[in-house]
Design a protein around this motif. Structure first.
Motif, PDB file in Angstrom:
ATOM      1  N   PRO A   1       7.988  -7.734  -1.537  1.00  0.00           N
ATOM      2  CA  PRO A   1       7.307  -8.834  -2.228  1.00  0.00           C
ATOM      3  C   PRO A   1       5.993  -8.372  -2.834  1.00  0.00           C
ATOM      4  N   ALA A   2       5.538  -9.062  -3.852  1.00  0.00           N
ATOM      5  CA  ALA A   2       4.387  -8.610  -4.642  1.00  0.00           C
ATOM      6  C   ALA A   2       3.155  -8.347  -3.793  1.00  0.00           C
ATOM      7  N   GLU A   3       2.842  -9.235  -2.867  1.00  0.00           N
ATOM      8  CA  GLU A   3       1.621  -9.084  -2.062  1.00  0.00           C
ATOM      9  C   GLU A   3       1.678  -7.836  -1.188  1.00  0.00           C
ATOM     10  N   GLN A   4       2.803  -7.672  -0.471  1.00  0.00           N
ATOM     11  CA  GLN A   4       2.941  -6.485   0.378  1.00  0.00           C
ATOM     12  C   GLN A   4       3.050  -5.208  -0.451  1.00  0.00           C
ATOM     13  N   ALA A   5       3.677  -5.294  -1.621  1.00  0.00           N
ATOM     14  CA  ALA A   5       3.807  -4.113  -2.473  1.00  0.00           C
ATOM     15  C   ALA A   5       2.441  -3.633  -2.943  1.00  0.00           C
TER      16      ALA A   5
ATOM     17  N   ALA B   1      -8.171  11.779  11.846  1.00  0.00           N
ATOM     18  CA  ALA B   1      -8.351  10.440  12.429  1.00  0.00           C
ATOM     19  C   ALA B   1      -8.096   9.354  11.394  1.00  0.00           C
ATOM     20  N   GLU B   2      -8.627   9.545  10.189  1.00  0.00           N
ATOM     21  CA  GLU B   2      -8.414   8.566   9.125  1.00  0.00           C
ATOM     22  C   GLU B   2      -6.949   8.533   8.701  1.00  0.00           C
ATOM     23  N   THR B   3      -6.308   9.700   8.699  1.00  0.00           N
ATOM     24  CA  THR B   3      -4.882   9.770   8.352  1.00  0.00           C
ATOM     25  C   THR B   3      -4.040   8.994   9.354  1.00  0.00           C
ATOM     26  N   ALA B   4      -4.333   9.164  10.639  1.00  0.00           N
ATOM     27  CA  ALA B   4      -3.589   8.440  11.670  1.00  0.00           C
ATOM     28  C   ALA B   4      -3.787   6.926  11.530  1.00  0.00           C
ATOM     29  N   LYS B   5      -5.005   6.523  11.209  1.00  0.00           N
ATOM     30  CA  LYS B   5      -5.286   5.092  11.013  1.00  0.00           C
ATOM     31  C   LYS B   5      -4.492   4.541   9.834  1.00  0.00           C
ATOM     32  N   LEU B   6      -4.477   5.277   8.739  1.00  0.00           N
ATOM     33  CA  LEU B   6      -3.735   4.830   7.561  1.00  0.00           C
ATOM     34  C   LEU B   6      -2.230   4.814   7.814  1.00  0.00           C
ATOM     35  N   GLN B   7      -1.744   5.763   8.580  1.00  0.00           N
ATOM     36  CA  GLN B   7      -0.322   5.779   8.906  1.00  0.00           C
ATOM     37  C   GLN B   7       0.081   4.523   9.681  1.00  0.00           C
ATOM     38  N   ALA B   8      -0.781   4.119  10.616  1.00  0.00           N
ATOM     39  CA  ALA B   8      -0.498   2.901  11.374  1.00  0.00           C
ATOM     40  C   ALA B   8      -0.493   1.677  10.459  1.00  0.00           C
ATOM     41  N   GLU B   9      -1.426   1.628   9.527  1.00  0.00           N
ATOM     42  CA  GLU B   9      -1.487   0.499   8.597  1.00  0.00           C
ATOM     43  C   GLU B   9      -0.295   0.495   7.648  1.00  0.00           C
ATOM     44  N   LEU B  10       0.107   1.671   7.180  1.00  0.00           N
ATOM     45  CA  LEU B  10       1.267   1.758   6.299  1.00  0.00           C
ATOM     46  C   LEU B  10       2.531   1.272   7.000  1.00  0.00           C
ATOM     47  N   TRP B  11       2.742   1.738   8.212  1.00  0.00           N
ATOM     48  CA  TRP B  11       3.941   1.347   8.953  1.00  0.00           C
ATOM     49  C   TRP B  11       3.926  -0.147   9.270  1.00  0.00           C
ATOM     50  N   SER B  12       2.757  -0.664   9.634  1.00  0.00           N
ATOM     51  CA  SER B  12       2.639  -2.092   9.932  1.00  0.00           C
ATOM     52  C   SER B  12       2.925  -2.945   8.699  1.00  0.00           C
ATOM     53  N   THR B  13       2.425  -2.481   7.555  1.00  0.00           N
ATOM     54  CA  THR B  13       2.656  -3.224   6.314  1.00  0.00           C
ATOM     55  C   THR B  13       4.137  -3.268   5.958  1.00  0.00           C
ATOM     56  N   VAL B  14       4.816  -2.137   6.093  1.00  0.00           N
ATOM     57  CA  VAL B  14       6.242  -2.091   5.774  1.00  0.00           C
ATOM     58  C   VAL B  14       7.042  -2.967   6.729  1.00  0.00           C
ATOM     59  N   LEU B  15       6.743  -2.882   8.012  1.00  0.00           N
ATOM     60  CA  LEU B  15       7.486  -3.672   8.989  1.00  0.00           C
ATOM     61  C   LEU B  15       7.287  -5.172   8.781  1.00  0.00           C
ATOM     62  N   SER B  16       6.052  -5.571   8.478  1.00  0.00           N
ATOM     63  CA  SER B  16       5.787  -6.997   8.273  1.00  0.00           C
ATOM     64  C   SER B  16       6.506  -7.530   7.042  1.00  0.00           C
ATOM     65  N   ALA B  17       6.786  -6.629   6.087  1.00  0.00           N
ATOM     66  CA  ALA B  17       7.447  -7.068   4.856  1.00  0.00           C
ATOM     67  C   ALA B  17       8.962  -7.167   5.007  1.00  0.00           C
TER      68      ALA B  17
ATOM     69  N   GLU C   1      15.953  -3.030   1.347  1.00  0.00           N
ATOM     70  CA  GLU C   1      14.667  -2.930   2.039  1.00  0.00           C
ATOM     71  C   GLU C   1      14.650  -1.775   3.022  1.00  0.00           C
ATOM     72  N   ALA C   2      15.829  -1.401   3.522  1.00  0.00           N
ATOM     73  CA  ALA C   2      15.910  -0.253   4.429  1.00  0.00           C
ATOM     74  C   ALA C   2      15.457   1.031   3.740  1.00  0.00           C
ATOM     75  N   LEU C   3      15.582   1.074   2.407  1.00  0.00           N
ATOM     76  CA  LEU C   3      15.106   2.243   1.663  1.00  0.00           C
ATOM     77  C   LEU C   3      13.595   2.394   1.792  1.00  0.00           C
ATOM     78  N   VAL C   4      12.888   1.256   1.825  1.00  0.00           N
ATOM     79  CA  VAL C   4      11.432   1.306   1.973  1.00  0.00           C
ATOM     80  C   VAL C   4      11.061   1.862   3.339  1.00  0.00           C
ATOM     81  N   VAL C   5      11.762   1.378   4.374  1.00  0.00           N
ATOM     82  CA  VAL C   5      11.498   1.872   5.727  1.00  0.00           C
ATOM     83  C   VAL C   5      11.815   3.366   5.821  1.00  0.00           C
ATOM     84  N   SER C   6      12.938   3.770   5.240  1.00  0.00           N
ATOM     85  CA  SER C   6      13.323   5.185   5.261  1.00  0.00           C
ATOM     86  C   SER C   6      12.304   6.038   4.518  1.00  0.00           C
ATOM     87  N   GLY C   7      11.847   5.526   3.356  1.00  0.00           N
ATOM     88  CA  GLY C   7      10.858   6.276   2.585  1.00  0.00           C
ATOM     89  C   GLY C   7       9.546   6.439   3.333  1.00  0.00           C
ATOM     90  N   MET C   8       9.105   5.380   4.010  1.00  0.00           N
ATOM     91  CA  MET C   8       7.866   5.476   4.779  1.00  0.00           C
ATOM     92  C   MET C   8       8.034   6.405   5.974  1.00  0.00           C
TER      93      MET C   8
END
Length: 251
Positions: free
Chosen positions: A94-98, A129-145, A154-161
């Motif tokens: 969706p546009a917001e999560q994208a 440390a910043e990379t690990a933080k961003l990785q957590a945010e990226l994964w959380s964003t994909v899962l919430s979407a 949508e599984a392609l997005v999860v696979s890509g991440m």
């Protein structure tokens, strides 16, 4: 920083240690136990065998260093491809999560470029440390979407991440994969032994005392330089990551 991350230090230490070994061998020949002429043939055979063994070990170590360097280059390209694919697949969400995912990927990409360019260990720690933080945010964003309605697209997005996160892990593992200290110790021990033999068997004194130490030290310098991800002159630059970053920011 590891001592082998400073190739010029490796060059200096190797040159001094081998020159001292050559000098010691020459001193033993002159003052303690001269080499008898009837022993010359057997001695030359031993010295040739030792030098051959040293050459083989240096060759194998150089091949190890080059293979690790090539692996780091290939993984940098693979990491750029994974991030680029994840950025494109964000259109599926969706546009917001994208929009949020793309912004996070831009920040993540900047951190990956900084990882390759950093030389200071403290700076690398902050980047990780910043990379690990961003990785957590990226994964959380994909899962919430994709949690509410899981589809094959949508599984392609999860696979890509997942590929993005795995690529970073593979890169880190490759940067930790260095020539073992035991291999360096073996090369150093054989090099010193060869220089002792060289000094002991040299008929014309120490006029050529720096020849073998210099040649071997240059080889050690090149191996340490290629094997060092951060401290050497020959380094893996984030060319693909930087090109991807410029391409994304220009859109």
């Amino acid at each position: 920083m590891d001592a082998f991350d400073t190739p010029f230090l490796v060059l200096a230490v190797a040159l001094v240690a081998q020159w001292l070994a050559t000098y010691a061998g020459d001193a033993v020949r002159k003052k303690m136990r001269p080499l008898k002429e009837e022993e010359r043939e057997d001695f030359d055979l031993i010295r040739t065998a030792a030098l051959t063994l040293l050459g083989l070990i240096i060759g194998f170590s150089f091949a190890m260093a080059v293979s690790r360097y090539d692996q780091r280059k290939n993984l940098e390209e693979a990491e750029a491809n994974a991030i680029g694919t994840a950025y494109v697949r964000a259109d599926i969400l969706p546009a917001e999560q994208a929009t949020k995912l793309r912004e996070l990927l831009k920040k993540y990409l900047d951190q990956r470029v900084a990882f390759y360019l950093a030389r200071d260990r403290g700076q690398v720690g902050q980047i990780n440390a910043e990379t690990a933080k961003l990785q957590a945010e990226l994964w959380s964003t994909v899962l919430s979407a994709v949690t509410s309605r899981q589809t094959a697209v949508e599984a392609l997005v999860v696979s890509g991440m997942n590929d993005v996160l795995n690529a970073q892990g593979y890169t880190q593992a490759a940067w930790w994969n260095r020539i073992p200290v035991a291999a360096w110790a073996l090369m150093g021990l054989i090099a010193i032994s060869c220089n002792l033999l060289f000094g002991y068997g040299e008929r014309r004194g120490s006029a050529l005392a720096l020849v073998l130490p210099f040649i071997v030290s240059i080889a050690f310098f090149l191996i340490a330089d290629i094997d060092s991800p951060r401290g050497g002159i020959i380094r893996v630059l984030p060319q693909n990551l930087a090109a991807l970053s410029q391409s994304i920011k220009s859109q």
